[in-house]
Design a protein around this motif. Structure first.
Motif, mmCIF file in Angstrom:
data_model
loop_
_atom_site.group_PDB
_atom_site.id
_atom_site.type_symbol
_atom_site.label_atom_id
_atom_site.label_comp_id
_atom_site.label_asym_id
_atom_site.label_seq_id
_atom_site.Cartn_x
_atom_site.Cartn_y
_atom_site.Cartn_z
ATOM 1 N N ILE A 54 -3.277 12.316 -35.620
ATOM 2 C CA ILE A 54 -2.093 11.505 -35.891
ATOM 3 C C ILE A 54 -2.293 10.209 -35.125
ATOM 4 O O ILE A 54 -2.164 10.191 -33.905
ATOM 5 C CB ILE A 54 -0.797 12.205 -35.442
ATOM 6 N N GLN A 55 -2.699 9.205 -35.832
ATOM 7 C CA GLN A 55 -2.997 7.900 -35.249
ATOM 8 C C GLN A 55 -3.883 8.030 -34.006
ATOM 9 O O GLN A 55 -3.587 7.482 -32.956
ATOM 10 C CB GLN A 55 -1.702 7.160 -34.929
ATOM 11 N N GLY A 56 -4.972 8.783 -34.142
ATOM 12 C CA GLY A 56 -5.955 8.935 -33.063
ATOM 13 C C GLY A 56 -5.666 10.071 -32.100
ATOM 14 O O GLY A 56 -6.515 10.419 -31.291
ATOM 15 N N ARG A 57 -4.497 10.678 -32.180
ATOM 16 C CA ARG A 57 -4.143 11.763 -31.253
ATOM 17 C C ARG A 57 -4.281 13.126 -31.932
ATOM 18 O O ARG A 57 -4.055 13.255 -33.128
ATOM 19 C CB ARG A 57 -2.703 11.619 -30.780
ATOM 20 N N SER A 58 -4.592 14.146 -31.128
ATOM 21 C CA SER A 58 -4.721 15.497 -31.682
ATOM 22 C C SER A 58 -3.357 16.154 -31.890
ATOM 23 O O SER A 58 -3.265 17.185 -32.549
ATOM 24 C CB SER A 58 -5.601 16.362 -30.787
ATOM 25 N N SER A 59 -2.298 15.585 -31.325
ATOM 26 C CA SER A 59 -0.936 16.063 -31.575
ATOM 27 C C SER A 59 0.041 14.940 -31.237
ATOM 28 O O SER A 59 -0.330 13.951 -30.604
ATOM 29 C CB SER A 59 -0.624 17.312 -30.756
ATOM 30 N N TRP A 60 1.277 15.100 -31.661
ATOM 31 C CA TRP A 60 2.312 14.115 -31.387
ATOM 32 C C TRP A 60 3.547 14.862 -30.939
ATOM 33 O O TRP A 60 3.864 15.916 -31.472
ATOM 34 C CB TRP A 60 2.620 13.306 -32.646
ATOM 35 N N LYS A 61 4.259 14.316 -29.964
ATOM 36 C CA LYS A 61 5.423 14.997 -29.423
ATOM 37 C C LYS A 61 6.671 14.146 -29.598
ATOM 38 O O LYS A 61 6.681 12.966 -29.268
ATOM 39 C CB LYS A 61 5.198 15.273 -27.937
ATOM 40 N N ILE A 62 7.726 14.773 -30.135
ATOM 41 C CA ILE A 62 9.037 14.145 -30.139
ATOM 42 C C ILE A 62 9.730 14.698 -28.904
ATOM 43 O O ILE A 62 9.998 15.895 -28.814
ATOM 44 C CB ILE A 62 9.838 14.487 -31.420
ATOM 45 N N ALA A 63 9.979 13.824 -27.925
ATOM 46 C CA ALA A 63 10.492 14.278 -26.635
ATOM 47 C C ALA A 63 11.801 13.591 -26.269
ATOM 48 O O ALA A 63 12.158 13.531 -25.091
ATOM 49 C CB ALA A 63 9.443 14.039 -25.545
ATOM 50 N N GLY A 64 12.512 13.085 -27.238
ATOM 51 C CA GLY A 64 13.803 12.449 -26.992
ATOM 52 C C GLY A 64 14.847 13.018 -27.935
ATOM 53 O O GLY A 64 14.555 13.283 -29.103
ATOM 54 N N ASP A 65 16.048 13.223 -27.439
ATOM 55 C CA ASP A 65 17.118 13.770 -28.278
ATOM 56 C C ASP A 65 17.324 12.915 -29.524
ATOM 57 O O ASP A 65 17.328 11.683 -29.451
ATOM 58 C CB ASP A 65 18.429 13.848 -27.493
ATOM 59 N N THR A 66 17.462 13.562 -30.658
ATOM 60 C CA THR A 66 17.623 12.970 -32.005
ATOM 61 C C THR A 66 16.452 12.076 -32.420
ATOM 62 O O THR A 66 16.585 11.263 -33.316
ATOM 63 C CB THR A 66 18.948 12.186 -32.152
ATOM 64 N N GLY A 67 15.303 12.260 -31.798
ATOM 65 C CA GLY A 67 14.115 11.481 -32.154
ATOM 66 C C GLY A 67 13.572 11.878 -33.524
ATOM 67 O O GLY A 67 13.879 12.942 -34.052
ATOM 68 N N SER A 68 12.754 10.997 -34.079
ATOM 69 C CA SER A 68 12.131 11.290 -35.364
ATOM 70 C C SER A 68 10.819 10.530 -35.481
ATOM 71 O O SER A 68 10.551 9.613 -34.704
ATOM 72 C CB SER A 68 13.057 10.922 -36.522
ATOM 73 N N ILE A 69 10.018 10.931 -36.475
ATOM 74 C CA ILE A 69 8.758 10.241 -36.747
ATOM 75 C C ILE A 69 8.517 10.293 -38.250
ATOM 76 O O ILE A 69 8.830 11.294 -38.905
ATOM 77 C CB ILE A 69 7.572 10.854 -35.962
ATOM 78 N N PHE A 70 7.986 9.206 -38.796
ATOM 79 C CA PHE A 70 7.658 9.120 -40.216
ATOM 80 C C PHE A 70 6.142 9.048 -40.317
ATOM 81 O O PHE A 70 5.533 8.118 -39.790
ATOM 82 C CB PHE A 70 8.300 7.875 -40.832
#
Length: 160
Positions: free
Chosen positions: A133-149
């Motif tokens: 995911i954009q060069g990373r082996s994983s991605w973390k949503i670590a903020g309340d009500t966060g999101s990723i597209f």
């Protein structure tokens, strides 16, 4: 059902003319959305528009509108035709979401912390195999009500 009748007429010239009287079969069936009315020996064919619309909905509805609502504890796998993922676990706990191979993903995906507790219970998103995911082996949503597209790139992974 009566067998077809074939009448041939042979003329003095080397010409053959034929006429065939084909009877419509007595046993005609149809499946939805096609309807048949056989009253009075007449066959009337029609289309059930509601059944047709329901049948065609998955073809004409964009994949971006297909939603996956995750309420059970993880890990969970995101479907290849899913455009929206709502993470709304009934039990507060961290969760891992596994993405399908980017080549199999038919649309971008929006992943959202629906419950609003990702600051405490992180959502980790992991691509398939060696993809990134954009060069990373994983991605973390670590903020309340966060999101990723995320948008898939076949053979490479996902870009945000």
């Amino acid at each position: 059902m009566a067998p077809p009748v074939l009448r041939l007429k042979i003329l003095p010239k080397p010409v053959i003319k034929g006429k065939m009287d084909v009877r419509f079969p007595g046993s005609v069936t149809a499946i939805s959305p096609i309807l048949i009315d056989k009253t009075g020996g007449n066959f009337i064919f029609s289309v059930d528009i509601n059944a047709l619309a329901a049948m065609m909905a998955t073809i004409f509805q964009p994949n971006e509108l297909f939603e996956q609502h995750i309420t059970n504890p993880g890990p969970a796998t995101i479907g290849s035709a899913i455009g929206i993922v709502r993470v709304d676990q009934t039990v507060g706990a961290a969760i891992t979401l596994n993405l399908p191979p980017a080549a199999n993903k038919s649309c971008p995906v929006l992943i959202a912390d629906w419950k609003g507790d990702a600051g405490t219970n992180n959502i980790t998103i992991t691509p398939s195999g060696t993809e990134k995911i954009q060069g990373r082996s994983s991605w973390k949503i670590a903020g309340d009500t966060g999101s990723i597209f995320l948008r898939p790139i076949a053979g490479i992974g996902y870009v945000r």
